[in-house]
Scaffold this active site. Structure first.
Site, short mmCIF file in Angstrom:
data_model
loop_
_atom_site.label_atom_id
_atom_site.label_comp_id
_atom_site.label_asym_id
_atom_site.label_seq_id
_atom_site.Cartn_x
_atom_site.Cartn_y
_atom_site.Cartn_z
N LYS A 13 0.83 -1.37 0.12
CA LYS A 13 -0.01 0.01 0.02
C LYS A 13 0.74 1.49 0.12
O LYS A 13 0.70 2.16 -0.55
CB LYS A 13 -1.11 0.19 1.23
CG LYS A 13 -1.81 -1.24 1.42
CD LYS A 13 -2.77 -0.91 2.41
CE LYS A 13 -2.35 -1.02 3.75
NZ LYS A 13 -1.61 -2.08 4.29
N ARG A 88 -9.37 0.45 8.97
CA ARG A 88 -8.87 -0.80 9.57
C ARG A 88 -9.82 -1.86 10.02
O ARG A 88 -9.68 -2.95 10.40
CB ARG A 88 -7.70 -0.76 10.33
CG ARG A 88 -6.32 -1.12 9.44
CD ARG A 88 -5.43 -1.07 10.37
NE ARG A 88 -3.87 -1.39 10.16
CZ ARG A 88 -3.21 -0.85 9.66
NH1 ARG A 88 -3.19 0.35 9.05
NH2 ARG A 88 -1.91 -1.63 9.42
N ARG A 127 11.95 -6.06 5.17
CA ARG A 127 11.72 -4.71 4.72
C ARG A 127 12.18 -3.58 5.48
O ARG A 127 12.75 -3.97 6.92
CB ARG A 127 10.28 -4.39 5.17
CG ARG A 127 9.79 -3.05 4.80
CD ARG A 127 8.36 -2.89 4.62
NE ARG A 127 7.83 -2.72 5.89
CZ ARG A 127 6.47 -2.31 5.99
NH1 ARG A 127 5.60 -2.12 4.80
NH2 ARG A 127 5.94 -2.55 7.19
N ARG A 155 11.75 -1.63 11.02
CA ARG A 155 10.66 -1.05 11.98
C ARG A 155 10.53 -2.15 13.16
O ARG A 155 10.53 -3.17 12.87
CB ARG A 155 9.11 -1.16 11.28
CG ARG A 155 8.95 0.32 10.32
CD ARG A 155 7.65 0.10 9.62
NE ARG A 155 6.55 -0.52 10.19
CZ ARG A 155 5.34 -0.26 9.59
NH1 ARG A 155 5.04 0.18 8.47
NH2 ARG A 155 4.38 -0.81 10.35
N ARG A 166 0.13 -9.26 13.25
CA ARG A 166 -0.52 -8.10 12.57
C ARG A 166 -1.23 -9.00 11.22
O ARG A 166 -2.57 -8.45 10.93
CB ARG A 166 0.45 -7.43 11.87
CG ARG A 166 1.34 -6.40 13.06
CD ARG A 166 2.47 -5.95 12.34
NE ARG A 166 2.42 -4.77 11.52
CZ ARG A 166 3.47 -4.61 10.53
NH1 ARG A 166 4.41 -5.16 10.66
NH2 ARG A 166 3.13 -3.47 9.37
P1 AMP Z 1 1.14 0.34 9.26
O1 AMP Z 1 2.10 1.50 8.91
O2 AMP Z 1 -0.43 0.79 8.34
O3 AMP Z 1 1.45 -0.93 9.03
O4 AMP Z 1 0.43 0.62 10.82
C1 AMP Z 1 1.38 0.32 11.64
C2 AMP Z 1 0.62 0.04 12.96
O5 AMP Z 1 -0.19 1.00 13.43
C3 AMP Z 1 -0.49 -0.93 12.90
O6 AMP Z 1 -0.11 -2.27 13.16
C4 AMP Z 1 -1.61 -0.40 13.95
O7 AMP Z 1 -0.93 -0.78 15.47
C5 AMP Z 1 -1.43 1.12 13.81
N1 AMP Z 1 -2.34 1.52 13.16
C6 AMP Z 1 -2.29 2.12 11.77
N2 AMP Z 1 -3.32 2.33 11.37
C7 AMP Z 1 -4.22 2.22 12.10
C8 AMP Z 1 -5.87 2.31 12.17
N3 AMP Z 1 -6.43 2.75 11.22
N4 AMP Z 1 -6.51 1.62 13.21
C9 AMP Z 1 -5.85 1.14 14.16
N5 AMP Z 1 -4.56 0.89 14.29
C10 AMP Z 1 -3.64 1.46 13.28
#
Ligand code: AMP
Length: 209
Positions: A13, A88, A127, A155, A166
């Site tokens: 994404k 999400r 990554r 990360r 996840r």
């Molecule tokens: P991402 O970079 O999108 O993979 O997000 C990293 C982490 O941020 C996720 O594993 C969640 O802990 C948190 N996170 C990001 N976006 C959301 C969302 N829309 N709702 C809840 N948690 C989020």
């Protein structure tokens, strides 16, 4: 155009969003990036979110919805947004619908980037990300960002155990959004298990850009 990017963590994404921003200047909103910045700056939101993020769990809906309500009021969203990592959960999706309808803006598409779970585990554990410019690369890039020469890092949530959690969280809480958007006739889908440029060509065609 207002677009939701759907797909498991690591499906690409962020990579496709970066390409769309570069080529079409879209307003990209990544809740993950906003939360990581909040954690780094130790804001009240960051302090509340960190534990959930480190465990690979979702940050509670009310925090995310408040954050997005505020973000969607900013003037740079007026000509359309590319939402990456939000919504999400179904609660967040319903809330996005009401935010957009209050603002008098349509949701044009939900674009699903499809990749099998095992391919994702491989991708995410190798990554790496640039601390300076956010470039998404891999362990093959070494320690230096190929774009800005910043430091590449892994990360905290890209270790195998957290990645598997996840993916589990994605299957249970986020994957139901595929049917949610299919039901609204907004779902578009692309095979994400290919070279990012090949995926991007399909994305451009699907979105009719
Ligand atoms: P991402 O970079 O999108 O993979 O997000 C990293 C982490 O941020 C996720 O594993 C969640 O802990 C948190 N996170 C990001 N976006 C959301 C969302 N829309 N709702 C809840 N948690 C989020």
């Amino acid at each position: 155009m207002n677009i939701v990017l759907l797909g498991a963590p690591g499906a690409g994404k962020g990579t496709q969003a970066a390409k769309l921003v570069e080529k079409y200047g879209m307003c990209h909103i990544s809740t993950g990036d906003i939360l990581r910045a909040a954690v780094k700056d130790q804001t009240p939101l960051g302090i509340k979110a960190k534990g959930f993020m480190d465990a690979g769990e979702l940050v509670p809906d009310d925090l995310i919805i408040d954050l997005m309500k505020e973000r969607m009021q900013q003037p740079d969203t007026e000509n359309g947004v590319l939402l990456d990592g939000f919504p999400r959960t179904t609660t967040q999706a319903v809330s996005l619908d009401s935010m957009l309808s209050e603002l008098g803006r349509p949701l044009n598409a939900a674009l699903l980037i499809n990749v099998e779970n095992e391919a994702i585990v491989k991708r995410l554990t190798s990554r790496r990300m640039c601390r300076e410019c956010g470039h998404i690369g891999s362990v093959k890039d070494g320690d230096t960002c190929p774009k800005c020469e910043g430091e590449m890092f892994q990360r905290d949530d890209d270790n195998e155990e957290t990645v598997r959690n996840r993916l589990d969280v994605y299957d249970k809480q986020t994957a139901p959004l595929i049917d949610y958007y299919r039901g609204k006739d907004l779902l578009l889908s692309v095979d994400g298990d290919r070279d990012p440029d090949v995926v991007f060509a399909d994305v451009v065609a699907l979105l009719d850009l």
